[in-house]
Design a protein around this motif. Sequence first.
Motif, mmCIF file in Angstrom:
data_model
loop_
_atom_site.group_PDB
_atom_site.id
_atom_site.type_symbol
_atom_site.label_atom_id
_atom_site.label_comp_id
_atom_site.label_asym_id
_atom_site.label_seq_id
_atom_site.Cartn_x
_atom_site.Cartn_y
_atom_site.Cartn_z
ATOM 1 N N GLU A 19 -43.701 40.374 -13.251
ATOM 2 C CA GLU A 19 -44.818 39.507 -13.613
ATOM 3 C C GLU A 19 -46.116 40.297 -13.828
ATOM 4 O O GLU A 19 -47.118 39.739 -14.251
ATOM 5 N N CYS A 20 -46.068 41.590 -13.535
ATOM 6 C CA CYS A 20 -47.259 42.429 -13.648
ATOM 7 C C CYS A 20 -47.265 43.188 -14.969
ATOM 8 O O CYS A 20 -46.217 43.492 -15.541
ATOM 9 N N ASP A 21 -48.466 43.499 -15.442
ATOM 10 C CA ASP A 21 -48.614 44.217 -16.707
ATOM 11 C C ASP A 21 -48.762 45.720 -16.455
ATOM 12 O O ASP A 21 -48.633 46.188 -15.326
ATOM 13 N N GLY A 22 -49.045 46.438 -17.499
ATOM 14 C CA GLY A 22 -49.189 47.885 -17.405
ATOM 15 C C GLY A 22 -50.339 48.326 -16.524
ATOM 16 O O GLY A 22 -50.386 49.473 -16.070
ATOM 17 N N GLN A 23 -51.284 47.442 -16.269
ATOM 18 C CA GLN A 23 -52.411 47.754 -15.387
ATOM 19 C C GLN A 23 -52.075 47.470 -13.923
ATOM 20 O O GLN A 23 -52.891 47.700 -13.039
ATOM 21 N N GLY A 24 -50.857 46.940 -13.680
ATOM 22 C CA GLY A 24 -50.419 46.684 -12.313
ATOM 23 C C GLY A 24 -50.900 45.362 -11.746
ATOM 24 O O GLY A 24 -50.790 45.129 -10.544
ATOM 25 N N ILE A 25 -51.436 44.493 -12.604
ATOM 26 C CA ILE A 25 -51.887 43.176 -12.137
ATOM 27 C C ILE A 25 -51.065 42.089 -12.832
ATOM 28 O O ILE A 25 -50.418 42.335 -13.852
ATOM 29 N N VAL A 26 -51.087 40.888 -12.269
ATOM 30 C CA VAL A 26 -50.324 39.795 -12.858
ATOM 31 C C VAL A 26 -50.779 39.570 -14.294
ATOM 32 O O VAL A 26 -51.973 39.433 -14.563
ATOM 33 N N ARG A 74 -51.589 41.377 -7.467
ATOM 34 C CA ARG A 74 -50.665 42.475 -7.730
ATOM 35 C C ARG A 74 -49.282 42.203 -7.136
ATOM 36 O O ARG A 74 -49.112 41.321 -6.305
ATOM 37 N N PHE A 75 -48.333 43.016 -7.578
ATOM 38 C CA PHE A 75 -46.947 42.934 -7.125
ATOM 39 C C PHE A 75 -46.845 42.787 -5.610
ATOM 40 O O PHE A 75 -47.545 43.453 -4.859
#
Length: 142
Positions: A19-26, A74-75
């Motif tokens: 569910e997180c993107d390349g920036q490490g956030i949802v 975040r994850f």
Amino acid sequence: MTAPRKPIVEMPLRIRYHECDGQGIVFNANYMAYVDMACFEIEKALFGTHQDFLATGVDVVVAECNLRFRAPARFDEELVVSPFLNHLGTTSLIFDFEIRRGETLIAEATLRYVFVDPATMRKTAPPPRVRDAYVPFLPAEG
């Protein structure tokens, strides 16, 4: 002094890695999925199941949505999605959602749903049983 709003349900969830993107956030679109999941929890709390809700003779479709992001998530963090009934109209209803990590407000959403006849998908008024289930969650006037 006004009493605090009471959520219809509180839906906990744990953020999954995908569910997180390349920036490490949802990733932003996942918040709509969280809100959608909470809507099924509302149906479960008020009617039993989604099928029980459909058996009332109506369904709902999203007519409008608005998301406001307040803080990153975040994850593996635990969130709680809390829906509040904002308005119950003749053929529509509006929910406000708060998504929190502990006391931190992560995101807010407002969605307007329209009641429809499941067979025709045309706008319709909900039956009294459906209205009556939502009325206790309307905000206090005043």
